[in-house]
Design a protein around this motif. Sequence first.
Motif, PDB file in Angstrom:
ATOM      1  N   CYS A 139       0.830  -1.212   0.000  1.00  0.00           N
ATOM      2  CA  CYS A 139       0.000   0.000   0.000  1.00  0.00           C
ATOM      3  C   CYS A 139       0.863   1.261   0.000  1.00  0.00           C
ATOM      4  O   CYS A 139       0.634   2.168  -0.794  1.00  0.00           O
ATOM      5  N   TYR A 140       1.862   1.325   0.877  1.00  0.00           N
ATOM      6  CA  TYR A 140       2.704   2.527   0.949  1.00  0.00           C
ATOM      7  C   TYR A 140       3.522   2.734  -0.317  1.00  0.00           C
ATOM      8  O   TYR A 140       3.855   3.870  -0.659  1.00  0.00           O
ATOM      9  N   ARG A 141       3.831   1.677  -1.049  1.00  0.00           N
ATOM     10  CA  ARG A 141       4.571   1.820  -2.310  1.00  0.00           C
ATOM     11  C   ARG A 141       3.736   2.491  -3.396  1.00  0.00           C
ATOM     12  O   ARG A 141       4.267   2.967  -4.388  1.00  0.00           O
ATOM     13  N   LYS A 142       2.425   2.532  -3.228  1.00  0.00           N
ATOM     14  CA  LYS A 142       1.551   3.156  -4.224  1.00  0.00           C
ATOM     15  C   LYS A 142       1.568   4.685  -4.148  1.00  0.00           C
ATOM     16  O   LYS A 142       1.101   5.351  -5.067  1.00  0.00           O
ATOM     17  N   PHE A 143       2.099   5.232  -3.069  1.00  0.00           N
ATOM     18  CA  PHE A 143       2.127   6.688  -2.901  1.00  0.00           C
ATOM     19  C   PHE A 143       3.299   7.287  -3.667  1.00  0.00           C
ATOM     20  O   PHE A 143       4.418   6.781  -3.592  1.00  0.00           O
ATOM     21  N   GLN A 144       3.022   8.378  -4.397  1.00  0.00           N
ATOM     22  CA  GLN A 144       4.092   9.057  -5.112  1.00  0.00           C
ATOM     23  C   GLN A 144       4.956   9.889  -4.163  1.00  0.00           C
ATOM     24  O   GLN A 144       6.119  10.143  -4.441  1.00  0.00           O
ATOM     25  N   LYS A 145       4.372  10.296  -3.041  1.00  0.00           N
ATOM     26  CA  LYS A 145       5.104  11.121  -2.083  1.00  0.00           C
ATOM     27  C   LYS A 145       4.720  10.685  -0.680  1.00  0.00           C
ATOM     28  O   LYS A 145       3.544  10.469  -0.393  1.00  0.00           O
ATOM     29  N   ILE A 146       5.726  10.568   0.178  1.00  0.00           N
ATOM     30  CA  ILE A 146       5.486  10.300   1.595  1.00  0.00           C
ATOM     31  C   ILE A 146       6.077  11.475   2.362  1.00  0.00           C
ATOM     32  O   ILE A 146       7.266  11.776   2.243  1.00  0.00           O
ATOM     33  N   ILE A 147       5.206  12.134   3.104  1.00  0.00           N
ATOM     34  CA  ILE A 147       5.621  13.303   3.880  1.00  0.00           C
ATOM     35  C   ILE A 147       5.691  12.900   5.347  1.00  0.00           C
ATOM     36  O   ILE A 147       4.761  12.304   5.885  1.00  0.00           O
ATOM     37  N   CYS A 148       6.799  13.229   5.974  1.00  0.00           N
ATOM     38  CA  CYS A 148       6.983  12.944   7.399  1.00  0.00           C
ATOM     39  C   CYS A 148       7.114  14.270   8.145  1.00  0.00           C
ATOM     40  O   CYS A 148       7.652  15.238   7.608  1.00  0.00           O
ATOM     41  N   VAL A 149       6.640  14.299   9.387  1.00  0.00           N
ATOM     42  CA  VAL A 149       6.612  15.564  10.133  1.00  0.00           C
ATOM     43  C   VAL A 149       7.941  15.893  10.806  1.00  0.00           C
ATOM     44  O   VAL A 149       8.091  16.980  11.363  1.00  0.00           O
ATOM     45  N   SER A 150       8.894  14.973  10.756  1.00  0.00           N
ATOM     46  CA  SER A 150      10.225  15.248  11.309  1.00  0.00           C
ATOM     47  C   SER A 150      11.228  14.283  10.682  1.00  0.00           C
ATOM     48  O   SER A 150      10.848  13.264  10.092  1.00  0.00           O
ATOM     49  N   LYS A 151      12.497  14.602  10.837  1.00  0.00           N
ATOM     50  CA  LYS A 151      13.545  13.725  10.314  1.00  0.00           C
ATOM     51  C   LYS A 151      13.559  12.383  11.049  1.00  0.00           C
ATOM     52  O   LYS A 151      13.811  11.348  10.446  1.00  0.00           O
TER      53      LYS A 151
END
Length: 176
Positions: A139-151
């Motif tokens: 499922c996560y591989r289907k996302f073009q962008k993954i945004i995280c709120v911190s490093k």
Amino acid sequence: MKKILFLIHDLGQGGAEKVLVNLVNNMDHTKFDITVMTLFDCGENKQFLHPKVKYKTWCKKMVPGNSQLMKFLSPKRLHKLIIREKYDIEIAYLEGPCARVISGCTDPTVRLVSWIHIEQHTAKRAAQSFRSIAEAKKCYRKFQKIICVSKTVQKDFQRVLGIKASHEVLYNTNES
């Protein structure tokens, strides 16, 4: 005008819920047609949405064990059942069920984004709302962008699930 959907579990008291309301309220409403959709129609932050932000919900009441119940349907079926409109960008604003639903989008013209707010620490924990760790990764591989709120959230997510999608760190916005 770009149509953007933000999917979140609910608009309760949590930090992600407050940050989402702040984010969508301050986006350029002349450029973006913004919809916030909740899986469950609860939470006091709904009242703070700007009038130009559309609000939708899937279920009026929170269903106990909803994450487990949702596992009976595939991400594709969940998407078809829950997301009934066409959007240019669909954003899963929380890990778990929201990411599972948005990952079920089959329209190749829709840009999919997953917003990760917390460290998962283990693959098992990251996959709690999925049928398996393998399904979570798929499922996560289907996302073009993954945004995280911190490093630290970004490093943890990459370490735990090993997803190679484009990662970006966007710190939470706070209105003061």
